[in-house]
Design an enzyme around this catalytic site. Structure first.
Site, PDB file in Angstrom:
ATOM      1  CB  SER A   1     128.861  99.503  53.304  1.00 40.27           C
ATOM      2  OG  SER A   1     130.511  99.296  53.402  1.00 40.27           O
TER       3      SER A   1
ATOM      4  CG  ASP B   1     133.007 100.000  46.417  1.00 39.61           C
ATOM      5  OD1 ASP B   1     134.098 100.032  47.453  1.00 39.61           O
ATOM      6  OD2 ASP B   1     131.707 100.052  46.785  1.00 39.61           O
TER       7      ASP B   1
ATOM      8  CG  HIS C   1     132.222 101.903  49.639  1.00 37.86           C
ATOM      9  ND1 HIS C   1     131.619 100.782  49.188  1.00 37.86           N
ATOM     10  CD2 HIS C   1     131.835 102.212  50.892  1.00 37.86           C
ATOM     11  CE1 HIS C   1     130.874 100.430  50.360  1.00 37.86           C
ATOM     12  NE2 HIS C   1     131.299 101.130  51.435  1.00 37.86           N
TER      13      HIS C   1
END
Length: 261
Positions: free
Chosen positions: A173, A228, A241
């Protein structure tokens, strides 16, 4: 109301998981008894709503701590800081609001898979997490600047401290943003010697227009799950995610293959 219910559920998981601290051997035994499907089940129960990243700090913090305890994961890794090297050294940047310095959802599953595959080959793994705020503000800025500098410094330190090790850069991320930024800060010669780069849920996606600067494309693995929103530079945390532990074995095999060249 949904968020309050989610926090209550996370706290109940946390309460159920809390007990006497486990030794590393105890954590390893616990992890070996957890299959991927069981871990994914925990995640689907703990994170049952779609939520804007700016509203997710409490959810991620409490939920991931509960998940880490249930799975037997450590959310911090400091091998370099404690003077340890390995045949492979992984420098890892966690995602936004994740606990510790490596989080729980992507980093620890990768480390487990890598340690198992490297162990079969008679080799060792060292991991160092990047200490940085991992805030929503940092994400909006394209990755925390101080964290990016810290990762670049840790990569440089790894090459100096562990000259015979294969160095891996990895992030999840916002940690993916940190990887991209750190690569831009490092000399081309340093990046050319990085063994592999692994990014989960990269906000820049898998588009070849956004390569990891200085790294050969065949050394880079970027994984983005269908659906995502973060992988299209969005700010909505959806279930896809949160499930990159599914890709831990694939990523570990990629690292091992590059380390042997």
């Amino acid at each position: 109301m949904k968020l309050l219910s989610l926090v209550a559920l996370s706290l109940s998981f946390l309460s159920a998981a809390t007990g006497a601290p486990l030794s590393e051997g105890g954590r390893l035994a616990k992890r070996q008894n957890r299959g991927v499907n069981e871990l994914l089940s925990y995640i689907s129960q703990l994170f049952t709503v779609d939520i804007l990243m700016k509203d997710s700090a409490l959810m991620i913090g409490v939920g991931e701590k509960a998940f880490a305890l249930m799975a037997g994961y450590s959310t911090s890794e400091d091998d370099l800081e404690e003077g340890r090297c390995g045949d492979v050294v992984v420098i890892f940047a966690r995602g936004t609001t994740e606990p510790g310095n490596v989080g729980a959802l992507a980093g620890p599953p990768l480390f487990d898979a890598l340690r198992q595959s490297m162990g079969v080959a008679g080799k060792t793994v060292a991991v160092q997490g990047v200490e940085y705020p991992a805030s929503f503000t940092g994400y909006l800025q394209g990755g925390d600047k101080a964290g990016s500098r810290q990762m670049a410094a840790l990569v440089t330190r790894a090459f100096q401290q562990c000259p015979s090790s294969k160095i891996v850069m990895s992030g999840y991320s916002q940690g993916g943003q940190v990887v991209h930024n750190a690569a831009k800060l490092l000399p081309a010669a340093t990046m050319a010697n990085v063994s592999s780069v692994i990014i989960f849920g990269d906000p820049l996606g898998t588009d070849s227009k956004y390569p990891v600067q200085g790294a050969s494309p065949n050394k880079v693995l970027v994984t983005c799950h269908l659906g995502d929103n973060i992988c299209v530079n969005g700010d909505l945390i959806l279930l896809p995610h949160l499930t990159y532990l599914e890709d831990a074995n694939t990523a570990a095999a990629f690292i091992l293959a590059r380390a042997e060249t």
